[in-house]
Design a protein around this motif. Structure first.
Motif, PDB file in Angstrom:
ATOM      1  N   GLU A 109      12.439  39.514  10.490  1.00  0.00           N
ATOM      2  CA  GLU A 109      11.930  38.605  11.512  1.00  0.00           C
ATOM      3  C   GLU A 109      13.134  38.065  12.283  1.00  0.00           C
ATOM      4  N   PHE A 110      13.035  38.041  13.590  1.00  0.00           N
ATOM      5  CA  PHE A 110      14.130  37.656  14.469  1.00  0.00           C
ATOM      6  C   PHE A 110      13.877  36.221  14.944  1.00  0.00           C
ATOM      7  N   TRP A 111      14.731  35.295  14.512  1.00  0.00           N
ATOM      8  CA  TRP A 111      14.592  33.884  14.881  1.00  0.00           C
ATOM      9  C   TRP A 111      15.493  33.585  16.086  1.00  0.00           C
ATOM     10  N   VAL A 112      14.891  33.020  17.131  1.00  0.00           N
ATOM     11  CA  VAL A 112      15.665  32.546  18.282  1.00  0.00           C
ATOM     12  C   VAL A 112      15.435  31.036  18.398  1.00  0.00           C
ATOM     13  N   ARG A 113      16.482  30.323  18.768  1.00  0.00           N
ATOM     14  CA  ARG A 113      16.398  28.861  18.804  1.00  0.00           C
ATOM     15  C   ARG A 113      16.565  28.328  20.215  1.00  0.00           C
ATOM     16  N   GLN A 114      15.917  27.214  20.446  1.00  0.00           N
ATOM     17  CA  GLN A 114      16.024  26.511  21.721  1.00  0.00           C
ATOM     18  C   GLN A 114      16.887  25.277  21.511  1.00  0.00           C
ATOM     19  N   ILE A 115      17.957  25.155  22.299  1.00  0.00           N
ATOM     20  CA  ILE A 115      18.904  24.055  22.124  1.00  0.00           C
ATOM     21  C   ILE A 115      19.102  23.324  23.458  1.00  0.00           C
ATOM     22  N   PRO A 116      18.969  22.013  23.490  1.00  0.00           N
ATOM     23  CA  PRO A 116      18.315  21.226  22.450  1.00  0.00           C
ATOM     24  C   PRO A 116      16.817  21.178  22.705  1.00  0.00           C
ATOM     25  N   PHE A 117      16.050  21.067  21.653  1.00  0.00           N
ATOM     26  CA  PHE A 117      14.603  20.911  21.819  1.00  0.00           C
ATOM     27  C   PHE A 117      14.285  19.481  22.208  1.00  0.00           C
ATOM     28  N   GLY A 118      15.017  18.572  21.700  1.00  0.00           N
ATOM     29  CA  GLY A 118      14.834  17.166  22.042  1.00  0.00           C
ATOM     30  C   GLY A 118      15.724  16.337  21.156  1.00  0.00           C
ATOM     31  N   ALA A 119      16.545  15.522  21.789  1.00  0.00           N
ATOM     32  CA  ALA A 119      17.494  14.680  21.044  1.00  0.00           C
ATOM     33  C   ALA A 119      18.310  15.566  20.098  1.00  0.00           C
ATOM     34  N   SER A 120      18.226  15.353  18.785  1.00  0.00           N
ATOM     35  CA  SER A 120      19.030  16.121  17.824  1.00  0.00           C
ATOM     36  C   SER A 120      18.188  17.135  17.064  1.00  0.00           C
ATOM     37  N   THR A 121      17.148  17.637  17.671  1.00  0.00           N
ATOM     38  CA  THR A 121      16.295  18.630  17.009  1.00  0.00           C
ATOM     39  C   THR A 121      16.474  20.007  17.637  1.00  0.00           C
ATOM     40  N   VAL A 122      16.132  21.009  16.838  1.00  0.00           N
ATOM     41  CA  VAL A 122      16.216  22.403  17.288  1.00  0.00           C
ATOM     42  C   VAL A 122      14.851  23.046  17.074  1.00  0.00           C
TER      43      VAL A 122
END
Length: 372
Positions: free
Chosen positions: A249-262
């Protein structure tokens, strides 16, 4: 040999003695023929008795000959039987090793197809000394060829490497790679690794997730817009094998999602398509991090013997050490995530670390539930 010679001489002496006695008795009878009728009757009786003794001696001689022959033949028979028994034991031992070799060679010379997944391939892999996952891919093929060559066996039945049996996807619109090294994956489970990366198209203002490999080909999917964010919104992050099907499974992240969250999207390759495995009935992301009031954790755990992903939401209470924890449990299948259950705890003390167990993974950036 000495025993045989001694017995033979004894028998000869016995025969000669008997003949001498008979001769003397006969001579005595002849010399006394004029002695009268009484003497003749006595001699006749003695001759009869002597004749009987001679016959007894002859029978004794015959019995001795038979016993001698039997005794002399027994050691040879016993020796032959012993040699035969030893041969049988050795033959049985040799047969066991031969049978095992024949069985292994039968498996090695068996017919297998490219990307076959079967128990037969698992048996072959055990002989080859590679991970017995049951998939006939590049690693198994390489080891198969090496063992066949080592044993001097034909490689005629070894399948040829073939491209993934999927039609090629149209090329991805020309885009710029997000500045981050590619991560390593095996999206189709054939044992060959692919590289995963994210791209951005400035003209279209669109992000893409892209996976490519020499055997796999090139596949991509457009990442959805989740609202206002900097240009470098989506980045390749890490790979897992949550449901243990040998496919990443290929995980892609969104930075920043909000404040200090991903926030994370999870991509899978199914039915010749790279696609997003959405959380059921929502457009939400898996979230890791926290704010002043609430924090989130992602965990890979086991639920009733099945690997699952749990999204925890933690709310602190007014009193230290008290709060609430809600865990949304999801199972990943070939069609995406399926909702399983909700976990609710009235009180919860946040340990400040990852929960659950590690997923089997090929890691570029560590998943949030793996301690650094």
């Amino acid at each position: 040999m000495r025993k045989k010679t001694y017995t033979r001489d004894l028998l000869t002496f016995t025969k000669v003695s008997a003949l001498l006695i008979a001769t003397l008795l006969f001579a005595s009878s002849c010399g006394s023929s004029n002695s009268g009728s009484a003497s003749e009757e006595l001699l006749s009786a003695q001759l009869a008795e002597t004749q009987e003794q001679i016959e007894q001696l002859q029978q004794t001689i015959q019995d001795l000959q038979q016993d001698t022959e039997v005794q002399s033949s027994q050691p040879e028979v016993l020796q032959e039987e012993s040699a035969q028994n030893e041969g049988e034991v050795t033959e049985e031992s040799d047969d066991s090793g031969i049978d095992q070799t024949i069985e292994e060679e039968t498996i090695l010379l068996g017919s297998y197809s490219w990307l076959e997944n079967s128990e037969a391939v698992e048996e072959l892999q055990e002989i080859l000394g590679v991970e017995p996952d049951g998939w006939y891919g590049a690693i198994t093929r390489e080891a198969h060829l090496a063992v066949l060559e080592e044993r001097g066996l034909s490689a005629e039945a070894v399948p040829e490497e073939e491209p993934l049996p999927c039609p090629p996807q149209d090329p991805m619109p020309e885009s710029e790679a997000i500045p981050m090294a590619s991560i390593v994956l095996d999206m189709d489970g054939d044992g060959n690794t692919e590289s995963g990366q994210t791209y951005y198209n400035w003209d279209l203002e669109v992000f893409y997730a892209h996976v490519s490999g020499s055997e796999f080909g090139s596949y991509w999917v457009e990442l959805d817009d989740i609202g206002a964010a900097p240009v470098h919104q989506w980045k390749a992050s890490f790979a897992t094998d949550i449901n243990e099907d040998n496919r990443s499974e290929f995980w892609v992240r969104q930075i920043p999602f909000g404040a200090s969250t991903v926030g994370y999207r999870v991509l899978i390759f199914e039915e010749c398509e790279l696609k997003i495995a959405y959380i059921p009935d929502s457009n939400e992301l898996f979230i890791e991090g926290g704010t002043v009031g609430t924090s989130w954790r992602i965990a890979c755990e086991i639920e009733d013997g099945v690997p699952v992903i749990v999204q925890y939401e933690i709310s602190p209470g007014e009193v230290e050490g008290e709060g609430s924890l809600t865990g949304m449990v999801y199972q990943l299948s070939s069609t995406g995530f399926t909702f399983i259950k909700v976990r609710n705890l009235e009180t919860f003390e946040d340990p400040g670390g990852p929960y659950g167990t590690d997923c089997e993974s090929w890691i570029h950036d560590s998943p949030p539930w793996v301690e650094s």
